[in-house]
Design a protein around this motif. Structure first.
Motif: not given
Length: 304
Positions: A57-64, A167-173
């Motif tokens: 997987y690849q998660i692109v986090f958007v820091d604001t 991470e586990a929760e994010v990957l569900k979506h």
């Protein structure tokens, strides 16, 4: 990389009011430092993408920047625009709050989340600072009354606890799709931009409470000297008033010298090379309340 059909990729916005630990949390999720941090609110001024890639997987986090009330200068409006833009085209929202605290600014962010049709995961950060752990459950119940969320996760960005759960929760979506960026990317920001942020971080950490908000950094020279075998970086520190210039320079130039030493260490680490860093301080009156000046200094919606 795994089979394309099984690969997950998507954008995850990290939002919240100022000083709840968003940038520290994103650095922890990435496993390395990308966003600058300091104990002072509104350290983050730009939207920054942090890219976390694995085989599957690849998660692109958007820091604001922190969403804040008040502050009528152009730079405050810019930061709120940058924060609000994070809601567009993301797959998941991580709403970061501080354990035991709920402010008007938290409530304002919560209201923005109410109209979203994407999953919202509430991260209750800084649980390591709670003196009485038994108040955590009532606090979580209080949050449940204020916002509809898909999951709530108590975490400590500083102690690195709860990270695997996030991470586990994010990957569900996240949707099944190919990687968005090449797997060796850590951000879509340029090294030049990151260099200016490193210098500004050292200023935020070294200066008193008021001056950092009147300071920005512009990189005037950024090139590799083949003969010397090192990067040459010239950074211009801009302040709003003459009195701030003296504070930034410090007695006998000691403060700016200390900033330079600290920034150079981080720059050498980032560039994996020797670095020659020179700093200057210049007064540019009211730059933080001048839309044209802000645009020329990189405070635009364009990534650089």
């Amino acid at each position: 990389m795994s089979d394309e059909k099984d690969f997950k990729a998507g954008f995850v916005a990290v939002i919240g009011r100022p000083n709840v630990g968003k940038s520290t949390l994103m650095n922890t999720l990435l496993g390395q430092k990308l966003s600058i941090t300091s104990p002072k609110p509104q350290t983050t001024r730009h939207r920054i993408h942090g890219i976390h890639s694995t085989e599957n997987y690849q998660i692109v986090f958007v820091d604001t920047p922190g969403m804040h009330l008040g502050g009528q200068k152009s730079i405050n409006r810019y930061m709120n625009r940058a924060a609000n833009s994070a809601f567009a085209d993301v797959d998941v929202v991580l709403f970061v709050v501080e354990a035991g605290r709920w402010t008007q600014e938290d409530q304002a962010v919560a209201q923005k989340c109410q109209n979203l049709d994407i999953p919202v995961i509430v991260l209750v950060n800084k649980i390591d600072k709670m003196q009485q752990k038994e108040v955590l459950l009532p606090y979580l119940q209080k949050i449940a009354e204020k916002i509809d969320f898909d999951e709530v996760i108590p975490v400590s960005a500083y102690k690195k606890s709860g990270i695997e759960l996030i991470e586990a929760e994010v990957l569900k979506h996240l949707p099944n799709q190919p990687a968005i960026f090449p797997e060796d990317y850590i951000t879509d920001r340029s090294s030049r931009f990151l260099a200016s942020e490193i210098v500004r971080e050292k200023l935020m950490r070294t200066l008193g409470d008021e001056v950092p908000y009147g300071v920005t950094v512009e990189i005037e020279k950024f090139k590799f000297d083949e003969e010397e075998g090192r990067w040459v970086i010239h950074a211009l520190i801009l302040v709003e008033r003459p009195g701030q210039k003296q504070i930034v320079i410090g007695k006998q130039g000691q403060l700016i010298k200390q900033v330079g030493i600290q920034a150079r260490k981080d720059l050498m680490k980032m560039m994996d090379s020797r670095v020659h860093l020179e700093l200057w301080v210049k007064v540019k009156e009211n730059w933080a309340d001048d839309d044209r000046a802000l645009a020329s200094l990189g405070y635009t919606d364009e990534i650089n």
